[in-house]
Design an enzyme around this catalytic site. Structure first.
Site, PDB file in Angstrom:
ATOM      1  N   SER A 166       0.856  -1.177   0.000  1.00  0.00           N
ATOM      2  CA  SER A 166       0.000   0.000   0.000  1.00  0.00           C
ATOM      3  C   SER A 166       0.897   1.234   0.000  1.00  0.00           C
ATOM      4  CB  SER A 166      -0.940  -0.040   1.210  1.00  0.00           C
ATOM      5  OG  SER A 166      -1.809   1.069   1.206  1.00  0.00           O
TER       6      SER A 166
ATOM      7  N   TYR B 132      -4.920   8.317  -6.322  1.00  0.00           N
ATOM      8  CA  TYR B 132      -3.959   7.370  -5.756  1.00  0.00           C
ATOM      9  C   TYR B 132      -4.247   7.178  -4.269  1.00  0.00           C
ATOM     10  CZ  TYR B 132       0.442   5.137  -4.518  1.00  0.00           C
ATOM     11  OH  TYR B 132       1.386   4.256  -4.042  1.00  0.00           O
TER      12      TYR B 132
ATOM     13  N   LYS C  18      -5.367   3.580  -2.365  1.00  0.00           N
ATOM     14  CA  LYS C  18      -4.639   2.976  -1.255  1.00  0.00           C
ATOM     15  C   LYS C  18      -5.491   2.933   0.024  1.00  0.00           C
ATOM     16  CE  LYS C  18      -0.958   1.977  -3.566  1.00  0.00           C
ATOM     17  NZ  LYS C  18      -0.636   0.572  -3.892  1.00  0.00           N
TER      18      LYS C  18
END
Length: 272
Positions: free
Chosen positions: A134, A148, A152
């Site tokens: 991650s 993004y 995650k």
């Protein structure tokens, strides 16, 4: 005793560095990449210890087929390192539908498909270790990386839940959460949105905030990852790099202070 490690995104960056470190110490590695030509050097050096497999993790059926092939070839899979992913840089307003979907398809759904394929193998074995790569941006956020960050955060939510579901099967689960490292993540493999001028000051501040010391050396991570793999009691959250811990703890201290400030208002909303 050597372990069988299944690594996605092994063509470069963390994936290739860790694959080589594992092979050098005698483990066997199933290394997946969109183009397996990038693994020719490892095959030349380590021979039958590495099984290169072409895989686009966004293809669920292909992910299941790759795991089945790995299991058939080596007989078991001890560790999964879900590493495939890329960075999408740009303001949220700038992000196209295609860019947003592709970010989630690779970083979240690709990881999910490989995880779903691996779990039955490890459940049957009653052992295994699932490691999801991650980011600290699955715990906190930075501007210019909205999609993004979101991918995650989704990986972290999924993985924390997974850990509670598979614990009784003898399967350990870990999240590797790196701070910034000098890999292709922010270079050749990154995607950029089409700029809207209004966000230029935010982007300027973001890029100027990073000093050369902010970025870790990816080659230096191998020993830490080997220790994680070898641990009898691995952590669920593993912060990678010296910037990660102070950054995360500072942000979380501010969050707790804000929770405390509003706790009475929130509690009163319960109604009884």
């Amino acid at each position: 005793m050597s372990k069988i490690i299944f690594i996605t995104g092994a063509s470069r960056g963390f994936g290739k560095i860790w694959a080589k470190a594992l092979l050098k110490r005698g483990d066997k590695v199933v290394a997946t990449a969109r183009n397996t030509d990038s693994l020719n050097d490892l095959v030349a050096e380590f021979g039958d210890a590495i099984l290169p497999l072409q895989l686009d993790v966004t293809n669920r059926a292909a992910s299941f087929a790759a795991v089945a092939k790995a299991k058939e070839h080596f007989g078991r899979i001890d560790v999964l390192i879900n590493n495939a992913g890329f960075g999408l840089f740009g303001a949220i307003e700038e992000t196209t539908e295609e860019q947003a979907r592709q970010q989630m398809e690779t970083n979240f759904f690709g990881l999910l498909w490989v995880t779903q394929a691996i779990v039955p193998v490890m459940r049957e074995q009653q052992s295994g270790h699932i490691i999801q790569v991650s980011s600290i941006l699955g715990l906190v956020t930075l501007p210019v990386l909205g999609l993004y960050n979101a991918s995650k955060y989704a990986v972290n939510g999924l993985t924390e839940t997974l850990a509670t579901e598979v614990k009784d099967f003898g399967i350990n689960v870990s999240l590797i959460e790196p701070n910034g490292f000098s890999t292709d993540w922010s270079g050749a493999s990154a995607v950029q949105t089409e700029a809207i001028e209004a966000y230029a000051p935010v982007k300027k501040a973001f890029f100027e905030a990073a000093t050369p010391d902010s970025w870790g050396n990816p080659e230096a991570t191998a020993d830490a990852v080997l220790q994680l793999i070898d641990s009898q009691n691995p952590p669920l959250h593993f912060l990678l790099g010296k910037v990660a811990y102070p950054f995360i703890t500072s942000v979380y201290a501010d969050r707790i202070a804000q929770f405390d400030e509003w706790k009475e208002v929130g509690a009163a909303a319960h109604g009884h």
